[in-house]
Design an enzyme around this catalytic site. Sequence first.
Site, PDB file in Angstrom:
ATOM      1  N   SER A 140      58.360  56.257  20.614  1.00 28.51           N
ATOM      2  CA  SER A 140      56.893  56.138  20.550  1.00 28.51           C
ATOM      3  C   SER A 140      56.293  57.047  21.607  1.00 28.51           C
ATOM      4  O   SER A 140      56.915  57.284  22.654  1.00 28.51           O
ATOM      5  CB  SER A 140      56.474  54.697  20.840  1.00 28.51           C
ATOM      6  N   TYR A 153      57.221  47.714  26.803  1.00 30.14           N
ATOM      7  CA  TYR A 153      57.354  48.406  25.521  1.00 30.14           C
ATOM      8  C   TYR A 153      57.597  49.900  25.760  1.00 30.14           C
ATOM      9  O   TYR A 153      58.519  50.503  25.198  1.00 30.14           O
ATOM     10  CB  TYR A 153      56.094  48.182  24.684  1.00 30.14           C
TER      11      TYR A 153
END
Length: 266
Positions: A140, A153
């Site tokens: 990501s 995350y």
Amino acid sequence: MINKPSVLITGASTGIGAVYADRFARRGHDLVLVARDRQRMEALADRLRQETGVAVDVLQADLTDARDLALVEARLRDDDRIGILVNNAGTAPAGGFVDQTPDEIARVVTLNAMAPVRLARAVAPRFVNKGEGSIVNISSVVGVTPEYGSTVYGATKAFVLLLSQSLHFELGPKGVYVQAVVPAATRTEIWEHAGKNVDTLPAVMDAGEMVDAALVGFDRRETVTVPSLPDPDQWTGFETARRAMIPNFNQVHAAERYRQAAQLSN
Ligand code: NAP
């Protein structure tokens, strides 16, 4: 007719993983779908069998559960037909670092980081032996953007990116292709799980468009694919700046700015 390799996709019950399943089925690959929600995977499998004629297996597994993870590892180790692994399953916890419980953090790290590295490790020896195979890891942009404030995350996604880049160096010469896909905001359910309203973001890509772009990168054998980044030179510049430091890291002495200060304080 050349037999196309089967594709094992984690997190294939919805979102980006379900789109990967659709696209690989349309390319004529048999599939193994992995996630927790069997019903959703069975519905997707039925549709893809009907629409494309490929064989689709459903493997229900919670990748944070050691026994379930071991079942998926065994499948990757033993099933010779699987030639592509898509490490896609992932989640983003709601709240900030101190709002998240240690157990919640451990689950996210297990799902987003431990599971992909174990699954890659399960399949890699077979791929290396054969001299072919592909591992696609979904990272990501959060993994290169600490400014976003998604600490845990983002750290797991940085792990996935470095894992992919390092595996590229280690396994690439042995015939194994490794791709890190680095999406920005993509319209899926992950945003609800993260407690964020996706419609408040300035720009969100549909999962179909993101995966189609990532598959162009896959076909071109890119190591890192950032589907949304308009100017690829920006990523190249980032990599060039990093690589320029490599010959300077190892030194007998600390850098002058620390050395002088350390001598003064001794
Ligand atoms: P999603 O719609 O929430 O889908 C996540 C998938 O992971 C689902 O299939 C879910 O299925 C599965 N999953 C969740 N927990 C699991 C567990 N414990 N064991 C096994 N499977 C589990 O999210 P998504 O956006 O498609 O995310 C896919 C990947 O893309 C993730 O790695 C995410 O970090 C990455 N990504 C997403 C975005 C974005 O903006 N959407 C951006 C960059 C990167 P079950 O619930 O059935 O288990």
